[in-house]
Design an enzyme around this catalytic site. Structure first.
Site, PDB file in Angstrom:
ATOM      1  N   GLY A   1      -2.882 -14.177 -25.722  1.00  0.00           N
ATOM      2  CA  GLY A   1      -3.828 -14.825 -26.631  1.00  0.00           C
ATOM      3  C   GLY A   1      -4.464 -13.844 -27.609  1.00  0.00           C
ATOM      4  O   GLY A   1      -4.619 -14.138 -28.797  1.00  0.00           O
ATOM      5  N   CYS A   2      -4.822 -12.686 -27.121  1.00  0.00           N
ATOM      6  CA  CYS A   2      -5.474 -11.676 -27.962  1.00  0.00           C
ATOM      7  C   CYS A   2      -4.497 -11.120 -28.997  1.00  0.00           C
ATOM      8  O   CYS A   2      -4.875 -10.849 -30.138  1.00  0.00           O
ATOM      9  CB  CYS A   2      -6.045 -10.559 -27.100  1.00  0.00           C
ATOM     10  SG  CYS A   2      -7.314 -11.168 -25.969  1.00  0.00           S
ATOM     11  N   THR A   3      -3.238 -10.972 -28.606  1.00  0.00           N
ATOM     12  CA  THR A   3      -2.218 -10.507 -29.537  1.00  0.00           C
ATOM     13  C   THR A   3      -1.981 -11.559 -30.613  1.00  0.00           C
ATOM     14  O   THR A   3      -1.903 -11.232 -31.807  1.00  0.00           O
ATOM     15  CB  THR A   3      -0.907 -10.178 -28.789  1.00  0.00           C
ATOM     16  OG1 THR A   3      -1.186  -9.134 -27.847  1.00  0.00           O
ATOM     17  CG2 THR A   3       0.186  -9.740 -29.746  1.00  0.00           C
TER      18      THR A   3
ATOM     19  N   ALA B   1      -5.016 -11.464 -33.039  1.00  0.00           N
ATOM     20  CA  ALA B   1      -5.013 -10.264 -33.885  1.00  0.00           C
ATOM     21  C   ALA B   1      -3.890 -10.335 -34.921  1.00  0.00           C
ATOM     22  O   ALA B   1      -4.099 -10.013 -36.101  1.00  0.00           O
ATOM     23  CB  ALA B   1      -4.876  -9.011 -33.026  1.00  0.00           C
TER      24      ALA B   1
END
Length: 154
Positions: free
Chosen positions: A45-47, A50
């Site tokens: 999710g964070c990738t 970003a």
């Protein structure tokens, strides 16, 4: 601490980015800032979040926005994350969780029925006067830039 609301002055913060350089909210006086809080470098999710912001970085800049990410990861972790995905914005290493707590982005969360403390993924759009224009608490990681534009009616 009282929960931040749209229209509030954004809390002043100071943190170090992936190069150990000091970044403060004051650095963005007279500028628009997308300050986003995320749990962990190199997770799906964070990738996605970003990379979505990075893919739209030129358009965000043309609209006058600067982008800063904040997570409890270390400077070294941020350096690797930025290098791996070619990110073009700074990531603050908030290892003591001071900025996360200041913005209400650290707290209790439930996952699979289990309660724990952690990063509450959220994004704060701060205007040129240092005022919180929008807060996004239910982040669409894959379409975050479009979500920001919809919230700001751009």
């Amino acid at each position: 601490m009282t929960e931040l609301k749209e229209g509030d002055q954004a809390p002043q913060f100071t943190g170090k980015n992936q190069h150990g350089e000091i970044i403060t909210l004051s650095d963005f006086k007279g500028k628009k800032l997308i300050l986003y809080f995320y749990p962990k470098d190199n997770t799906p999710g964070c990738t996605a979040e970003a990379c979505n912001l990075n893919d739209n970085f030129d358009d965000l800049n043309q609209k006058g926005f600067h982008v800063i990410g904040v997570s409890p990861d270390s400077e070294t972790s941020h350096q690797k994350f930025i290098a791996k995905y070619g990110l073009r914005f700074s990531l603050i290493a908030d290892t003591d969780k001071h900025i996360l707590k200041l913005y209400g982005a650290w707290g209790e969360k439930k996952m699979y029925g289990k309660v724990s403390e952690g990063v509450l993924r959220s994004t704060f759009i701060i205007n040129e006067s240092g005022e919180i224009e929008k807060i996004i608490r239910k982040v669409d990681t894959k379409e975050h830039t479009q979500q920001i534009y919809q919230n700001l009616k751009l």
